[in-house]
Scaffold this active site. Structure first.
Site, PDB file in Angstrom:
ATOM      1  N   GLY A 156       0.819  -1.209   0.000  1.00  0.00           N
ATOM      2  CA  GLY A 156       0.000   0.000   0.000  1.00  0.00           C
ATOM      3  C   GLY A 156       0.847   1.251   0.000  1.00  0.00           C
ATOM      4  O   GLY A 156       0.582   2.211  -0.746  1.00  0.00           O
ATOM      5  N   TYR A 157       1.888   1.250   0.805  1.00  0.00           N
ATOM      6  CA  TYR A 157       2.796   2.404   0.875  1.00  0.00           C
ATOM      7  C   TYR A 157       3.498   2.610  -0.459  1.00  0.00           C
ATOM      8  O   TYR A 157       3.579   3.744  -0.967  1.00  0.00           O
ATOM      9  CB  TYR A 157       3.818   2.175   1.988  1.00  0.00           C
ATOM     10  N   ALA A 158       3.995   1.528  -1.053  1.00  0.00           N
ATOM     11  CA  ALA A 158       4.689   1.642  -2.338  1.00  0.00           C
ATOM     12  C   ALA A 158       3.753   2.180  -3.418  1.00  0.00           C
ATOM     13  O   ALA A 158       4.134   3.043  -4.218  1.00  0.00           O
ATOM     14  CB  ALA A 158       5.255   0.288  -2.753  1.00  0.00           C
ATOM     15  N   SER A 160       1.104   4.049  -2.975  1.00  0.00           N
ATOM     16  CA  SER A 160       0.765   5.450  -2.703  1.00  0.00           C
ATOM     17  C   SER A 160       1.914   6.376  -3.068  1.00  0.00           C
ATOM     18  O   SER A 160       1.692   7.471  -3.603  1.00  0.00           O
ATOM     19  CB  SER A 160       0.387   5.625  -1.233  1.00  0.00           C
TER      20      SER A 160
END
Length: 252
Positions: A156-158, A160
């Site tokens: 999810g972080y990557a 975003s």
């Protein structure tokens, strides 16, 4: 050098309670800007408020949970009523939730995308419109090395942060000719709360340090110079750029 002087400017900095955002807000204040600070838990009398006010600049405190869309719009309306459109918008707030992709829940995904991507776009759109009308403004996103790389156990972080890189360029393509410079800063491996799990993993920490040409982890203070540059008239011909502050990591 007068082109780096931010006297008379106001900067809205999200996620400024600690870490990179704290250093960015303080660096902007040291260059002469008044600061509008916001985070999910920021309270009056915070460390960053005291640090900014010690420079002789004003600090306005706001609390907003960027994962809640209604809270975000309330915050935007309040800031517009209190301050109008800021000269500088620093979209630094973010979150990271770690789990292998096969176990990365909808709740993890939705929260990270809402805070790191959707809220950043809404803030930029809502304040960017006022900058366009005024004919000037600076928007700076905090990107990541995972704007360029995939990472491990942070899908999810990557996703975003990849989106932040594209959003930086997309907004710049539309707004550069209207006097609004949109750029991003991509931190490398910095000693902050977000990287504590990596710092505590001896094997991973050694592997990371071994790849950094500068031979050290970064610190939040490494971001004072870059943020002042991108927020000042010194960068008026810099548009759609993602500036890596990574000790040389991406050059390896």
């Amino acid at each position: 050098m007068t082109s780096f002087d931010l006297s008379g400017k106001t900067a809205l900095v999200s996620g400024c309670k600690r870490g990179i955002g704290y250093a960015m807000a303080l660096g902007l204040a040291e260059a002469g800007a008044d600061i509008i600070g916001v985070s999910a838990s920021l309270a009056p009398g915070s460390d960053i408020q005291r640090a900014v006010e010690a420079t002789g600049r004003r600090f306005s405190t706001y609390r907003c949970d960027l994962s809640r869309r209604d809270d975000l719009y309330t915050f935007i309306r309040t800031v517009k009523a209190d301050h109008g459109t800021p000269d500088i918008l620093v979209n630094n707030a973010g979150t990271i939730l770690r789990a292998p992709a096969a176990e990365h829940s909808d709740e993890y995904w939705d929260r990270v995308i809402e805070v790191n991507q959707s809220a950043q776009f809404i803030l930029s759109r809502e304040f960017g419109a006022g900058m366009i009308e005024r004919g000037s403004g600076k928007i700076i996103f905090t990107a990541s090395l995972l704007t360029f790389q995939g990472g491990i156990t942070v899908p999810g972080y990557a996703a975003s942060k990849g989106a932040i890189g594209q959003l930086t360029m997309a907004l710049s393509n539309e707004w550069a000719a209207k006097g609004v410079q949109v750029n991003a800063i991509a931190p490398g491996y910095i000693r902050t709360d977000n990287t504590q799990a990596l710092q505590d993993n001896e094997e991973r920490s050694e592997a990371i340090l071994g790849r950094i040409p500068a031979g050290r982890w970064g610190t939040p203070d490494d971001f004072k110079g870059p943020i002042v540059f991108l927020a000042s008239s010194a960068s008026d011909y810099v548009n759609g750029t993602i500036l890596t502050v990574d000790g040389g990591w991406m050059g390896r």
